[in-house]
Design a protein around this motif. Structure first.
Motif, short mmCIF file in Angstrom:
data_model
loop_
_atom_site.label_atom_id
_atom_site.label_comp_id
_atom_site.label_asym_id
_atom_site.label_seq_id
_atom_site.Cartn_x
_atom_site.Cartn_y
_atom_site.Cartn_z
N GLY A 80 1.86 -7.81 4.51
CA GLY A 80 1.62 -6.46 4.04
C GLY A 80 2.78 -5.54 4.30
N GLU B 299 0.87 -1.17 0.00
CA GLU B 299 0.00 0.00 0.00
C GLU B 299 0.91 1.22 0.00
OE1 GLU B 299 -3.60 2.10 0.00
OE2 GLU B 299 -3.22 -0.02 -0.34
N ILE C 48 3.53 -1.15 4.02
CA ILE C 48 3.10 0.20 3.67
C ILE C 48 4.35 0.92 3.20
CG2 ILE C 48 2.00 2.32 4.45
CD1 ILE C 48 0.90 0.61 6.84
N VAL D 20 -4.28 -1.96 5.51
CA VAL D 20 -3.53 -3.13 5.03
C VAL D 20 -3.98 -4.39 5.77
CG1 VAL D 20 -1.24 -4.18 4.82
CG2 VAL D 20 -1.57 -1.77 4.22
#
Length: 190
Positions: free
Chosen positions: A122, A78, A124, A93
């Protein structure tokens, strides 16, 4: 069992807005948006579009859009402009990982977990800050997500938006602040 536990119906943006502003969440969920006029939103879109140019962009899965995925390493990414509302980014996320898990895809639950047979974790990405944050869907976070989804459903199904409760310095720059200029008669409806 809440319907969102079986098949989440919210978008990542709704999860993000839950942590930023319940009022903004309500307006977004009722298709009342002013963000298209915001310079900050335009800057965020530009950063998203120009960062990680060789990576696959925006993968759509039903009602969610993933910024990009590293298919080789099984990492969901993300991309965000800055980390001002990092908690909101983390939960967005986490929602994507939760969604993938409900779809039968194995997700990594900690940095120490063997990545063998695990498909997704995940991250970021903050390209402007040259920073990357790892996110893992733990059992505790999954339980919290179920409660968050229930609260979001309560907010978005209300007839009127929640009252404005400024809680960040961001509130002064919010596109919703434009509604103060619309006129007293319009504000009284909300």
């Amino acid at each position: 069992m809440l319907k969102t536990e079986q098949n989440p119906t919210f978008t990542g943006t709704q999860i993000n807005y839950y942590f930023i502003c319940h009022r903004k969440l309500w307006f977004f969920s009722h298709h009342i948006q002013m963000e298209h006029n915001s310079d900050l939103v335009m800057l965020g879109k530009m950063i998203h579009e120009t960062s990680y140019g060789r990576e696959h962009k925006e993968i759509e899965l039903e009602n969610i859009k993933l910024d990009w995925c590293d298919l080789k390493d099984g990492i969901l990414h993300e991309v965000k402009k800055d980390d001002t509302v990092e908690e909101a980014h983390q939960w967005q996320v986490l929602y994507y990982l939760y969604y993938l898990k409900l779809k039968g895809i194995k997700v990594q639950t900690s940095a120490n977990q063997s990545s063998e047979n695990i498909i997704w974790k995940g991250e970021i990405d903050y390209p402007k800050l040259k920073k990357r944050e790892e996110v893992f869907l733990t059992q505790e976070k999954e339980e919290q997500m179920i409660e968050i989804l229930k609260k979001i459903e309560e907010i978005v199904t209300k007839q009127f938006p929640p009252k404005q409760e400024p809680k960040f310095s961001l509130c002064k720059r919010c596109s919703r602040s434009e509604e103060r200029r619309v006129g007293k008669e319009c504000r009284s409806r909300w």
